[in-house]
Write a protein that holds these residues in place. Structure first.
Motif: not given
Length: 297
Positions: A16-18, A35-43, A137-152
């Motif tokens: 879950d990157l949203d 789980p104990k931690f989430g993706v949010l904790d990692w960042y 991935a996060r909905a909407g127009l933003n950098e995190s969406t762009s990351a999932a689109l092409l960067g991965l």
């Protein structure tokens, strides 16, 4: 999709990157199964440095198995929010704000959200030999969406309902993507696919969505053999009826039974005999993309 792949004996990791609208954790895991931690904790911890996020123990504490993967396959879930954040909910919004910050590096450089996400995916996929990684991935127009689109380097499903808002928003996105060069050896355009969400069972209405998507892709992304002023679809690299084309949408039918999705509270929503008809267009498309079939069972 995760449930279907697990039913076919595949090992799936759902991430879950949203971060601003976390949902995968509560969709695939019960309240006490997170789980104990989430993706949010990692960042956040990458920036704070109080916990070694490279440590395998920390990474394993970010993943929990879903009951819906039990049987022949496996569904591991890396939710955006884990039990630690659930215990202190007042801290979550501050964590989200910090998660998107660039990470300072040596020589005045900074590690972008995209670069951090690439590291995250690499670390999580080394924990098990997964057959597929599904990222919300996060909905909407933003950098995190762009990351999932092409960067991965992933296959990207572009969901939308048949409204003017959908196509106006995708016009902004596709126009932005048009700035990037396409490599013949690894063409990012071929990794895109429209998905017609909440689609009518009326085939003509489904075709109308496809036509609108074709107009958008042909205007902004599809190459032409003749000058753009010549408006002939036969001169565009993908035809209107080409089932392999990015605009040729897979369907998810409108079904009131999924208007309120809560599989942990209503397990029937993820029973194959219950979801197959509604999600068949999407399931068939993805399983063919991954070359998974009933014969593999």
């Amino acid at each position: 999709m995760a449930t279907e792949l697990a039913r076919l004996g595949r090992k799936v990791l759902a991430i879950d990157l949203d971060l601003e609208a976390p949902g995968i954790g509560t969709m695939l895991l019960g309240e006490n199964e997170k789980p104990k931690f989430g993706v949010l904790d990692w960042y956040v911890e990458r920036g704070v440095g109080s916990i070694d996020v490279e440590d395998r123990t920390f990474l394993l504490d970010m993943i929990a198995p879903s009951r819906f993967g039990q049987g022949k396959g496996l569904i591991d879930v890396a939710p955006a929010v884990g039990r630690t954040s659930d215990a202190y909910p007042a801290n979550v919004l501050a964590k989200i704000a910090r998660a998107y910050l660039e990470l300072p590096q040596e020589e005045g450089r900074a590690m972008t959200f995209l670069a951090q996400t690439q590291v995250l995916i690499n670390q999580l996929t080394q924990l098990n030999s997964y057959d597929a990684v599904l990222i919300d991935a996060r909905a909407g127009l933003n950098e995190s969406t762009s990351a999932a689109l092409l960067g991965l380097g992933a296959d990207v499903l572009l969901f939308g309902v048949d409204t003017s808002q959908t196509f106006a928003s995708y016009r902004y996105l596709l126009a932005h993507l048009a700035r990037f060069e396409r490599d013949v050896s690894d063409d990012w355009l071929l990794r895109l696919r429209m998905v017609h969400a909440k689609a009518s069972r009326d085939k003509q209405r489904q075709l109308a969505f496809r036509d609108r998507a074709f107009d958008l892709f042909s205007e902004l992304l599809y190459r032409r053999d003749t000058p753009v002023e010549v408006d002939e679809s036969s001169n565009i690299e993908f035809g209107l009826d080409d089932p392999t084309a990015p605009h040729h949408a897979w369907t998810v039918l409108w079904d009131g039974n999924y208007a309120e999705f809560d599989a942990p509270g209503n397990a029937m929503q993820l029973a194959p005999e219950y979801y197959r008809e509604t999600f068949d267009g999407l399931l068939t498309g993805v399983t063919e993309l991954l070359r998974v079939s009933e014969d593999d069972r």
